[in-house]
Design a protein around this motif. Structure first.
Motif, PDB file in Angstrom:
ATOM      1  N   VAL A   1     -86.226  64.103 -15.472  1.00 34.24           N
ATOM      2  CA  VAL A   1     -86.638  65.473 -15.162  1.00 34.24           C
ATOM      3  C   VAL A   1     -87.384  66.032 -16.373  1.00 34.24           C
ATOM      4  N   LEU A   2     -88.597  66.552 -16.113  1.00 34.97           N
ATOM      5  CA  LEU A   2     -89.464  67.015 -17.199  1.00 34.97           C
ATOM      6  C   LEU A   2     -89.961  68.431 -16.911  1.00 34.97           C
ATOM      7  N   PRO A   3     -89.581  69.411 -17.705  1.00 36.50           N
ATOM      8  CA  PRO A   3     -90.216  70.726 -17.547  1.00 36.50           C
ATOM      9  C   PRO A   3     -91.617  70.667 -18.165  1.00 36.50           C
ATOM     10  N   LEU A   4     -92.607  71.184 -17.458  1.00 35.71           N
ATOM     11  CA  LEU A   4     -93.982  71.131 -17.966  1.00 35.71           C
ATOM     12  C   LEU A   4     -94.074  71.843 -19.311  1.00 35.71           C
ATOM     13  N   GLN A   5     -93.359  72.970 -19.404  1.00 33.86           N
ATOM     14  CA  GLN A   5     -93.287  73.695 -20.686  1.00 33.86           C
ATOM     15  C   GLN A   5     -91.846  74.051 -20.958  1.00 33.86           C
ATOM     16  N   LYS A   6     -91.562  74.337 -22.235  1.00 31.97           N
ATOM     17  CA  LYS A   6     -90.170  74.595 -22.624  1.00 31.97           C
ATOM     18  C   LYS A   6     -89.579  75.789 -21.877  1.00 31.97           C
ATOM     19  N   ASN A   7     -90.423  76.796 -21.570  1.00 34.08           N
ATOM     20  CA  ASN A   7     -89.863  77.986 -20.906  1.00 34.08           C
ATOM     21  C   ASN A   7     -89.515  77.734 -19.420  1.00 34.08           C
TER      22      ASN A   7
ATOM     23  N   GLU B   1     -84.853  76.104 -17.964  1.00 32.44           N
ATOM     24  CA  GLU B   1     -83.666  76.549 -17.204  1.00 32.44           C
ATOM     25  C   GLU B   1     -83.683  75.944 -15.793  1.00 32.44           C
ATOM     26  N   LYS B   2     -84.845  76.062 -15.137  1.00 26.92           N
ATOM     27  CA  LYS B   2     -84.979  75.502 -13.785  1.00 26.92           C
ATOM     28  C   LYS B   2     -84.849  73.968 -13.836  1.00 26.92           C
ATOM     29  N   ALA B   3     -85.452  73.375 -14.885  1.00 25.03           N
ATOM     30  CA  ALA B   3     -85.411  71.912 -15.011  1.00 25.03           C
ATOM     31  C   ALA B   3     -83.968  71.429 -15.169  1.00 25.03           C
ATOM     32  N   LYS B   4     -83.178  72.156 -15.936  1.00 21.26           N
ATOM     33  CA  LYS B   4     -81.779  71.746 -16.126  1.00 21.26           C
ATOM     34  C   LYS B   4     -80.982  71.873 -14.831  1.00 21.26           C
ATOM     35  N   GLU B   5     -81.356  72.876 -14.022  1.00 22.33           N
ATOM     36  CA  GLU B   5     -80.727  73.018 -12.691  1.00 22.33           C
ATOM     37  C   GLU B   5     -80.995  71.765 -11.850  1.00 22.33           C
ATOM     38  N   VAL B   6     -82.269  71.315 -11.875  1.00 22.86           N
ATOM     39  CA  VAL B   6     -82.654  70.133 -11.085  1.00 22.86           C
ATOM     40  C   VAL B   6     -81.945  68.886 -11.647  1.00 22.86           C
ATOM     41  N   TYR B   7     -81.869  68.812 -12.989  1.00 25.38           N
ATOM     42  CA  TYR B   7     -81.169  67.682 -13.620  1.00 25.38           C
ATOM     43  C   TYR B   7     -79.706  67.648 -13.159  1.00 25.38           C
ATOM     44  N   SER B   8     -79.104  68.820 -13.151  1.00 19.77           N
ATOM     45  CA  SER B   8     -77.694  68.895 -12.789  1.00 19.77           C
ATOM     46  C   SER B   8     -77.479  68.454 -11.323  1.00 19.77           C
ATOM     47  N   LEU B   9     -78.423  68.811 -10.471  1.00 20.56           N
ATOM     48  CA  LEU B   9     -78.349  68.400  -9.062  1.00 20.56           C
ATOM     49  C   LEU B   9     -78.497  66.877  -8.930  1.00 20.56           C
ATOM     50  N   LEU B  10     -79.523  66.328  -9.576  1.00 20.75           N
ATOM     51  CA  LEU B  10     -79.827  64.900  -9.411  1.00 20.75           C
ATOM     52  C   LEU B  10     -78.820  64.003 -10.128  1.00 20.75           C
ATOM     53  N   SER B  11     -78.306  64.472 -11.259  1.00 17.90           N
ATOM     54  CA  SER B  11     -77.415  63.600 -12.042  1.00 17.90           C
ATOM     55  C   SER B  11     -76.064  63.395 -11.363  1.00 17.90           C
ATOM     56  N   LYS B  12     -75.768  64.211 -10.348  1.00 14.73           N
ATOM     57  CA  LYS B  12     -74.538  63.945  -9.582  1.00 14.73           C
ATOM     58  C   LYS B  12     -74.709  62.711  -8.707  1.00 14.73           C
TER      59      LYS B  12
ATOM     60  N   VAL C   1     -89.818  63.594 -12.321  1.00 12.27           N
ATOM     61  CA  VAL C   1     -89.907  64.849 -11.576  1.00 12.27           C
ATOM     62  C   VAL C   1     -90.335  65.939 -12.553  1.00 12.27           C
ATOM     63  N   THR C   2     -91.481  66.558 -12.280  1.00  7.20           N
ATOM     64  CA  THR C   2     -91.990  67.585 -13.192  1.00  7.20           C
ATOM     65  C   THR C   2     -91.817  68.977 -12.583  1.00  7.20           C
ATOM     66  N   ILE C   3     -91.272  69.834 -13.419  1.00 10.48           N
ATOM     67  CA  ILE C   3     -91.047  71.228 -13.001  1.00 10.48           C
ATOM     68  C   ILE C   3     -92.186  72.064 -13.582  1.00 10.48           C
ATOM     69  N   ASP C   4     -92.915  72.796 -12.722  1.00 11.60           N
ATOM     70  CA  ASP C   4     -94.003  73.640 -13.224  1.00 11.60           C
ATOM     71  C   ASP C   4     -93.830  75.073 -12.705  1.00 11.60           C
ATOM     72  N   PHE C   5     -94.846  75.878 -12.892  1.00 10.85           N
ATOM     73  CA  PHE C   5     -94.669  77.295 -12.508  1.00 10.85           C
ATOM     74  C   PHE C   5     -94.588  77.473 -10.998  1.00 10.85           C
ATOM     75  N   ASP C   6     -95.226  76.574 -10.232  1.00  6.96           N
ATOM     76  CA  ASP C   6     -95.121  76.663  -8.768  1.00  6.96           C
ATOM     77  C   ASP C   6     -93.684  76.441  -8.309  1.00  6.96           C
ATOM     78  N   THR C   7     -92.946  75.646  -9.112  1.00 11.63           N
ATOM     79  CA  THR C   7     -91.550  75.367  -8.733  1.00 11.63           C
ATOM     80  C   THR C   7     -90.764  76.681  -8.595  1.00 11.63           C
ATOM     81  N   LEU C   8     -91.056  77.605  -9.513  1.00 10.81           N
ATOM     82  CA  LEU C   8     -90.328  78.883  -9.479  1.00 10.81           C
ATOM     83  C   LEU C   8     -90.711  79.691  -8.241  1.00 10.81           C
ATOM     84  N   GLU C   9     -91.939  79.466  -7.759  1.00 13.07           N
ATOM     85  CA  GLU C   9     -92.433  80.221  -6.591  1.00 13.07           C
ATOM     86  C   GLU C   9     -91.927  79.628  -5.286  1.00 13.07           C
ATOM     87  N   ASN C  10     -92.066  78.268  -5.148  1.00  5.81           N
ATOM     88  CA  ASN C  10     -91.841  77.685  -3.808  1.00  5.81           C
ATOM     89  C   ASN C  10     -90.826  76.535  -3.790  1.00  5.81           C
TER      90      ASN C  10
END
Ligand code: ATP
Length: 457
Positions: free
Chosen positions: A368-374, A377-388, A416-425
């Motif tokens: 899981v890769l956040p496109l940018q450091k900010n 938070e969302k990226a860690k959520e996705v990591y937590s989901l997938l790592s189960k 899996v890359t998390i970008d700004f669209d992830t927060l939208e949709n």
């Protein structure tokens, strides 16, 4: 890859956390290796795939996990204690090891009985008759050494009380000594097999070539107990099943071949290796042996226990034949590392190193890769989901291109890359390792998508 060298594999393994030299901060300990965070996942996945294929999916195979330290009489029965005294010599040129008495007997075509000769007599005979190395033709021998193939330790709290105990040099004895226990508790009917994965220890005279030959290694093996009339058939089936397994894991057909043995142990009816074309050449990957009734008969003789099987339909009593299939987990890991390694030239002129592991054995299934450091938070959520569900990596350091390359080098099939669209949709980009293709997926569909792609059948 055609010009692959063992050095390339060793370097990648050290730099990417597959395998480190054992006890490295003390200058190492020759021919021991420690599996790192990525390597332990790879080897565990290989062991799981083997267990799934040969134990879980086979109704006639039962697993055990026997003790490494066994009653020393086991090793008398197996013949390992008696072979302590064998006079061994090494060819200094090709590093192959031979029994001096066998060299003499073969050279004299059996006319000289080497059994009764002293070491000095054997050495003198070999020198006078200029007996060359049967492997490389060289004539540069070490002196004869009585070489102990087993590591010896001791039990008891006081040195004086100590009893000699051996670290097992093979796992199969754990199955033979449990033949009656497993048959009784499972009510298994012949033919049935007992399987085990575990550590073995061998005081090898010529260890080396990274994981290929070490002094401590893991074996995955099974012993199939069968009636004599069906035994050759079962032996041939295991040859095919063993080959299919390594092909399914990703070893290419052109790098695999059967090697039937011409010379057999006196009790054996047939023996065959599957060889893999390692960077050091064609070498044994695994063995399939028809061991007749030797093992159970020897244990009957040495333990005094009746090792016969009683056929529940006919009441016939007999000692079953044994077909053994044995493969080193570390040696197979090395073969799969060699097969997976690739250096690809990309359109932009760069080269990428990529490990094309079958997704089922890849150390991490997804990173899981956040496109940018900010976006972390969302990226860690996705990591937590997938790592189960899967072994996942997480990386937020460096450019996205560099992060992809790092995952390519450890063979992660999906990023899996998390970008700004992830927060939208709630969608992410998922990139596939081999094709480097990227598609957009909803986070809710990720587990299903990845699960289907990483199955080992
Ligand atoms: P080799 O001829 O290479 O010494 P072997 O015929 O003694 O092997 P077996 O006793 O039949 O091997 O062991 C079964 C498998 O265990 C081998 O095919 C190999 O995959 C693995 N193995 C054996 N010895 C070693 C070792 N020293 N290091 C790593 N793996 C090993």
């Amino acid at each position: 890859m055609n010009n692959l060298t063992m050095d390339k594999i060793v370097n990648l393994c050290k730099n990417r956390g597959f395998v480190f030299p054992g006890s490295e901060i003390y200058g190492g300990f020759a021919n021991t290796w420690d599996f790192g965070p990525v390597g332990v996942e790879l080897k565990n996945n290989i062991k799981r795939a083997w267990w799934k294929r040969f134990v879980q999916e086979d109704p006639n195979t039962y697993g055990v996990d026997a003790a490494i330290l066994m009653n020393p009489k086991v090793w008398e029965a197996s013949g390992h204690v008696a072979s302590f005294g064998d006079p061994k010599m090494d060819c200094k040129k090709c590093k192959q090891r031979f029994r001096a008495d066998t060299l003499v007997e073969n050279h004299s075509k059996g006319s000289v009985s080497a059994e009764a000769m002293s070491n000095e007599e054997l050495e003198s005979y070999i020198q006078t008759h200029h007996i060359c190395c049967p492997h490389c033709g060289g004539f540069d021998w070490t002196a004869i050494r009585k070489f102990n193939p087993m590591f010896i330790t001791s039990r008891g709290t006081l040195e004086a009380d100590a009893d000699k105990v051996y670290l097992r040099p093979e796992t199969c004895q754990g199955e033979y000594v449990n033949f009656l226990n497993v048959q009784r508790t499972t009510r298994a009917k012949v033919p049935f097999a007992i399987a085990q994965i575990g550590k073995s220890f061998r005081n090898e005279i010529t260890p080396g070539n990274f994981l290929f030959r070490t002094i401590e290694f893991e074996q995955m093996e099974l012993q199939m107990f069968c009636k004599e009339d069906s035994s050759m058939n079962i032996y041939n089936q295991y040859k095919e099943r063993a080959l299919q397994f390594v092909k399914d894991l990703g070893l290419k057909e052109e790098n695999l071949r059967f090697h039937d043995h011409d010379k057999l142990a006196h009790y054996a009816k047939a023996a065959c290796d599957i060889q893999y074309n390692f960077p050091i050449g064609w070498q044994e990957l695994n063995g399939i042996h028809h061991r007749s009734t030797w093992d159970l008969s020897r244990h009957q003789e040495f333990s005094g226990k009746n090792m016969q099987y009683v056929d529940p339909f006919t009441n016939e009593k007999y000692i079953p034949n044994v077909i053994e299939y044995s493969i080193g987990a570390d040696r197979l890991t090395l073969a799969l590392l060699c097969q997976a390694y690739d250096e690809e030239s990309l359109e932009n002129g760069e080269t990428r190193v990529v490990m094309h592991f079958h997704p089922a054995i890849a150390p991490y299934k997804v990173c899981v890769l956040p496109l940018q450091k900010n976006l972390s938070e969302k990226a860690k959520e996705v990591y937590s989901l997938l790592s189960k569900e899967f072994m996942c990596d997480y990386d937020e350091a460096g450019s996205i291109g560099k992060r992809y390359r790092r995952q390519d080098e450890i063979g992660t099939p999906f990023c899996v890359t998390i970008d700004f669209d992830t927060l939208e949709n709630n969608t992410v980009t998922i990139r596939e390792r081999d094709s480097m293709e990227q598609i957009r997926l909803n986070i809710n569909d990720l587990i299903d998508f990845i699960s289907k792609k990483i199955k080992f059948n």
